[in-house]
Write an enzyme that holds these catalytic residues in place. Structure first.
Site, short mmCIF file in Angstrom:
data_model
loop_
_atom_site.label_atom_id
_atom_site.label_comp_id
_atom_site.label_asym_id
_atom_site.label_seq_id
_atom_site.Cartn_x
_atom_site.Cartn_y
_atom_site.Cartn_z
N LYS A 76 -9.53 9.34 -17.80
CA LYS A 76 -9.90 10.01 -19.04
C LYS A 76 -8.70 10.04 -20.01
CE LYS A 76 -13.81 10.40 -16.99
NZ LYS A 76 -14.26 11.53 -16.21
N TYR B 141 -18.07 18.94 -11.48
CA TYR B 141 -18.46 17.56 -11.77
C TYR B 141 -19.45 17.09 -10.70
CZ TYR B 141 -17.41 12.57 -12.63
OH TYR B 141 -17.46 11.23 -12.90
N ARG C 62 0.82 -1.22 0.00
CA ARG C 62 0.00 0.00 0.00
C ARG C 62 0.85 1.26 0.00
NH1 ARG C 62 -1.95 1.62 4.52
NH2 ARG C 62 -2.34 -0.45 5.38
N ASP D 204 -9.87 20.58 -10.50
CA ASP D 204 -10.06 19.37 -11.30
C ASP D 204 -9.59 19.72 -12.71
OD1 ASP D 204 -11.06 17.34 -12.92
OD2 ASP D 204 -12.87 17.08 -11.72
C1 LIG Z 1 -14.75 11.45 -14.89
C2 LIG Z 1 -14.43 12.68 -14.15
C3 LIG Z 1 -14.01 12.63 -12.81
C4 LIG Z 1 -13.98 11.36 -12.02
O1 LIG Z 1 -13.17 10.38 -12.50
P1 LIG Z 1 -13.46 8.84 -12.16
O2 LIG Z 1 -12.16 8.20 -12.45
O3 LIG Z 1 -14.58 8.44 -13.05
O4 LIG Z 1 -13.83 8.76 -10.71
C5 LIG Z 1 -13.67 13.80 -12.20
N1 LIG Z 1 -13.76 14.98 -12.84
C6 LIG Z 1 -14.16 15.07 -14.11
C7 LIG Z 1 -14.21 16.41 -14.74
C8 LIG Z 1 -14.52 13.93 -14.80
O5 LIG Z 1 -14.96 14.03 -16.06
#
Ligand SMILES: *Cc1c(COP(=O)(O)O)cnc(C)c1O
Length: 401
Positions: free
Chosen positions: A216, A120, A66, A191
């Protein structure tokens, strides 16, 4: 960070060279190009003295699964070296986990959090449903706010940003926000999933914690879930402690996939950006389309900020249709061949998604004549995507009352 040697500063190199070099072992010994995938919980120490030395400095090297393995550190170091001003990166099992853990790292009972109204949806839900019962209150602000300091109270501790908002694509005036925040000792968290560090470098603009859903663009192939948070030396101890105390850990196999994705990120983003802009420009003059929400288009209200702060765009944007409701979208969305209907984005394959703002915004929205559809432009060819959208939009248009 982590007691390991700091990753080298690669900021003078071009993006392709940075991505090829980041997180690699030094040249001074025989080495693999890629870190072998090490699946580990237990690490064995040769002697009690070695075990005791590890207990004294658990972040110096191998200790327990971990706490990380070389492949995971390689990805962390690679992400750190992509952001000027960064001291370290932590990895999380999802983007949402990166956001929630970062918020818990900097907030405590009695604090107030400001969140952009464009955030988000799961970020909002975490604040409203998990932070509120812990005594941390949230207020939502207009992403285009001019004077954020007017919202500050003595309890304001952190600001959660997202630029552009991933559904409606408003941009923040980041330097203005971070200047006001730092003057009041308020932590800023962004973000940065849309832009990635190749298109926007938030720490250089004064942001304290820069988060990506690696799910993403970094993953890029729609086959892994992971998040990252990259921060400055000042906030590193808090971020690292929350990550450790909340038991955050990622699979070494997924870390290897994410690092593989990172190597081609510049190539892919250039292609996503180019195709998306061609498709967006074409959509702007389509008879079924009211407007296109894409910050790289001169028609976007924040285009000047885009030109000032971003070095380019990526492949995600939205369109507003001229009429109809969400329920009217089936003849459009069901008719698409190259655009899949599904969540997430940033993969090689194009996606379309109806945007639902009800329950997802606290402030009034501008009037829009029809529903919003978000498009993630993949690596297919522009002409095929345009032909596909055209036939589906015409089909939809013919079905409108
Ligand atoms: C998809 C997304 C997230 C979260 O990511 P996950 O890996 O699906 O938890 C956070 N912020 C934005 C802008 C996203 O599009």
């Amino acid at each position: 960070m982590n007691g390991r040697a700091p990753p080298p500063d690669l900021s003078a190199l071009g993006p392709g060279t940075r991505l090829s070099t980041a997180g690699r072992e030094p040249k001074s010994r025989a080495r693999f190009v890629n870190q072998p995938v090490a699946r580990a919980s237990t690490i064995l120490f040769p002697t009690l003295a070695d075990l005791d030395a590890a207990i004294k400095a658990p972040d110096k090297g191998l200790y327990y699964g971990r706490r990380g393995t070389p492949g995971i550190w390689a990805l962390e170091d690679a992400l750190t070296s992509l952001e000027p001003g960064a001291a370290g990166t932590k990895l999380y099992p999802s983007g949402v986990a990166a956001i929630s853990t970062s918020l818990l790292a900097v907030l405590e009972h009695g604090d107030e959090l400001l969140i952009t109204d464009s955030a988000y949806e799961p970020t909002r839900q975490f604040a409203d449903q998990m932070l509120a019962p812990l005594g941390i209150t949230t207020r939502y602000f207009d992403p285009r706010i001019a004077d954020i300091a007017a919202l500050f109270t003595p309890k304001t501790r952190a600001i959660l940003l997202e630029s552009p908002g991933s559904l409606t694509f408003e941009l923040h005036d980041l330097p203005a926000i971070t200047k006001a925040a730092s003057a009041h000792g308020i932590t800023t968290i962004i973000d940065n999933t849309w832009a990635t560090p190749l298109r926007l470098q938030p720490l250089a603009l004064g942001v304290d914690i820069s988060i990506q859903a690696l799910t993403k663009y970094v993953g890029g192939h729609s086959d892994l879930m992971m998040g990252s948070a990259t921060t400055t030396a000042a906030l590193w101890p808090k971020l690292a402690r929350a990550h450790y105390r909340l038991g955050m850990s990622v699979s070494p196999d997924d870390a290897a996939l994410a690092l593989r994705g990172l190597r081609t990120l510049a190539l892919r983003l250039d292609r996503h950006e180019k195709t998306a802009l061609e498709v967006a420009r074409w959509l702007e003059s389509h008879p079924a389309v009211h407007s296109v929400l894409h910050p790289a288009l001169p028609s976007h209200p924040d285009h000047a900020i885009f030109n000032r702060d971003f070095s380019g765009a990526t492949g995600l944007f939205s369109i507003v249709l001229k009429s109809g409701t969400r329920a009217s979208l089936a003849p459009f969305l069901d008719r698409l061949h190259h655009f899949g209907l599904g969540f997430s984005w940033g993969g090689y394959e194009s996606l379309a998604l109806p945007v639902e703002l009800t329950g997802n915004r606290s402030l009034p929205q501008p009037a829009r004549p029809g529903p919003i559809v978000r498009l993630s432009i993949g690596l297919e060819d522009t002409t095929d995507l345009i032909a596909d959208l055209d036939q589906a939009l015409i089909h939809w248009h013919n079905h409108q009352p």
